[in-house]
Design an enzyme around this catalytic site. Structure first.
Site, PDB file in Angstrom:
ATOM      1  CD  GLN A 175      -2.794  -1.033   2.326  1.00  0.00           C
ATOM      2  OE1 GLN A 175      -2.672  -0.416   3.400  1.00  0.00           O
ATOM      3  NE2 GLN A 175      -3.835  -2.052   2.230  1.00  0.00           N
ATOM      4  CG  ASP A 326      -4.071  -9.423   3.189  1.00  0.00           C
ATOM      5  OD1 ASP A 326      -3.620  -8.869   4.454  1.00  0.00           O
ATOM      6  OD2 ASP A 326      -4.179  -9.177   2.253  1.00  0.00           O
TER       7      ASP A 326
HETATM    8  C1  S3P Z   1      -2.688  -4.772   0.038  1.00  0.00           C
HETATM    9  C2  S3P Z   1      -1.571  -4.716   0.676  1.00  0.00           C
HETATM   10  C3  S3P Z   1      -1.380  -5.245   2.053  1.00  0.00           C
HETATM   11  C4  S3P Z   1      -2.639  -6.162   2.193  1.00  0.00           C
HETATM   12  C5  S3P Z   1      -3.702  -5.577   1.871  1.00  0.00           C
HETATM   13  C6  S3P Z   1      -3.819  -5.257   0.447  1.00  0.00           C
HETATM   14  C7  S3P Z   1      -2.604  -4.067  -1.263  1.00  0.00           C
HETATM   15  O1  S3P Z   1      -1.346  -4.319   3.022  1.00  0.00           O
HETATM   16  O2  S3P Z   1      -2.593  -6.552   3.664  1.00  0.00           O
HETATM   17  O3  S3P Z   1      -5.011  -6.432   2.078  1.00  0.00           O
HETATM   18  O4  S3P Z   1      -3.625  -4.220  -2.240  1.00  0.00           O
HETATM   19  O5  S3P Z   1      -1.738  -3.233  -1.597  1.00  0.00           O
HETATM   20  P1  S3P Z   1       0.026  -3.591   3.467  1.00  0.00           P
HETATM   21  O6  S3P Z   1       0.462  -2.764   2.135  1.00  0.00           O
HETATM   22  O7  S3P Z   1      -0.218  -2.712   4.300  1.00  0.00           O
HETATM   23  O8  S3P Z   1       0.934  -4.751   3.723  1.00  0.00           O
END
Ligand code: S3P
Length: 447
Positions: A175, A326
């Site tokens: 993210q 996840d």
């Molecule tokens: C996601 C990244 C992950 C994941 C989330 C979806 C994404 O989070 O846990 O469900 O779509 O980029 P983080 O970037 O906080 O690890």
């Protein structure tokens, strides 16, 4: 419900013989990105297989607020983009519901436009840390004013004259990486993002697909991603693959429920997402990949999962964490029915998901008779063997869809039913979960 509705208490009863085909919905990460990049491109992007979960619907609504036209006709979502730099200033607060991906990616893509926007979410999202995104966005020239501790509600004032950045992402987070790359689209020159551990790479793949100039190099310092800013992105046709993180639930349900044999077709096995399936096979799961193929540049297979009474606990390699981040909640359920201890280390990111997932799972597992040890960055589950989990507990889901689905699956394989205080959040990522599990033979009821 993403906190929009009243709690929906649910109970899952022990069953045997889950059988059939489980068609799980589209990938959540890819669905968010398809709408966002469609909104940032010129022309009409057509998306099939979009996940119509609440998280993604909230992102569609947000993109409309920034000026994109989005509608569904038949099975296809049509996105008329405004182009990079074309966002309008929303005249309403942007409510991203339960979705960390939604809010963080959208903050990124508006932060290098001369507009302001105020973001909020449900009780879960408003507790989650946003400084991890607003810190790098400040380097582009954007400002953020939120609640103490960098929490939503928060206003982002986009940079009127953004500058490109070079940023080393301090935690393994797709993210954060994606927010910086999307901000980089609006800045002139080259934005460089370095991640020390590879995380899901859907943003990089899709940016290239939309015509951005983006390179990735594996260097000693990490994975170095270089993006040339202010491109013209061209609308695309996108077929969203099915979500491995949703597939995890019927796959694990079959593994722990006696007499089961379930086929989960068309699942993306991108190595940045498939860590759970490797782990399950190492634990002794009867899990096979059938009809392995490539679709839209991604490795895909049909997964066949059968009841696996000979599972053993293992040490999950910490370096695998990003590719299954996840999936630890559902892995801990499988671990509770295996023989021996499953050790999960290098996972402190689990504490800042939709809930503190180590705490939520440990508390719920203990309520069902399972021993769990935990530290800040690790947890360990002592398996009780097949049919060894007493069950009978009620688990708090803390507005977290994956906690709710995980405990409902424990109920299928425990000695007594397992309850959750709120199954409503399941609709954020897997709105057909209950119907799909019923069709396989599960007994889940709202109470
Ligand atoms: C996601 C990244 C992950 C994941 C989330 C979806 C994404 O989070 O846990 O469900 O779509 O980029 P983080 O970037 O906080 O690890």
């Amino acid at each position: 419900m993403s906190g929009h509705g009243d709690p929906v208490p649910m109970i899952s009863h022990p069953v045997t013989g889950l059988t059939g085909v489980a068609d799980v919905p589209g990938d959540k990460s890819i669905s968010h990105r398809a709408l966002i990049l469609g909104a940032l491109s010129v022309g009409e992007t057509r998306v099939t297989g979009l996940l119509e979960g609440q998280d993604v619907l909230d992102t569609a609504k947000a993109m409309r607020a920034f000026g994109a036209e989005i509608e569904k006709r038949g099975d296809t979502w049509h996105v008329h983009g405004v182009g990079v730099g074309g966002f309008a200033e929303p005249d309403q607060v942007i409510d991203c519901g339960n979705s960390g991906t939604g809010v963080r990616l959208i903050m990124g893509c508006m932060a290098t436009s001369p507009i302001s926007a105020t973001f909020t979410g449900d009780a879960s999202l408003n507790k989650r840390p946003m400084a991890r995104v607003t810190d790098p966005l400040a380097l582009f020239g954007a400002q953020a004013v939120g609640r103490s501790g960098g929490r939503l509600p928060m206003t982002i004032v986009g940079a009127a004259e953004p500058v490109p950045v070079r940023y080393v992402v301090p935690m393994p987070s797709a993210q954060v990486k994606s927010a910086v790359l999307l901000a980089g689209l609006g800045a002139p020159g080259q934005t460089v993002v370095i991640e020390k551990e590879a995380t899901r790479d859907h943003t990089e793949r899709m940016l290239r697909g939309f015509g951005a100039e983006l390179s990735v190099e594996d260097r000693e310092e990490g994975r170095v991603i270089t993006l040339t800013g202010q491109p013209e992105l061209t609308a695309q046709d996108i077929a969203v693959p099915r979500d491995p993180s949703s597939a995890a639930f019927p796959v694990c349900a079959a593994i722990v429920t006696p007499g089961s044999d379930v086929l989960v077709p068309g699942i993306g096995l991108n190595p940045t997402r498939a860590g759970l399936f490797t782990t399950l096979r190492e634990m002794g799961a009867d899990l096979t990949y059938e009809n392995e193929r490539e679709e839209g540049g991604e490795p895909v297979a049909d997964l066949r999962a059968r009841y696996s009474p000979d599972m053993v606990g293992i040490d999950v390699p910490p370096e695998r964490a990003a590719s299954m981040i996840d999936e630890y909640p559902i892995l801990s359920i499988v671990a509770s029915t295996a023989r021996g201890r499953t050790m999960m280390a290098g996972v402190k990111e689990l504490r800042v998901k939709e809930s503190d997932r180590i705490d939520a799972m440990a508390t719920g597992l203990r309520a069902n008779g399972v021993t769990v040890d935990e530290g800040e960055d690790w947890w360990a589950v002592d398996g009780l063997g097949p049919q060894g989990v007493p069950g009978g507990g009620t688990c708090a889901t803390h507005l977290d869809h994956r906690i709710a689905m995980s405990f409902l699956i424990l109920g299928m394989a425990a000695q007594a039913p397992v309850s959750v205080d709120d199954g409503g959040p399941i609709s954020t990522s897997f709105p057909i979960f209950t119907d799909l599990m019923h069709a396989l033979g599960a007994r889940i009821e709202a109470v």
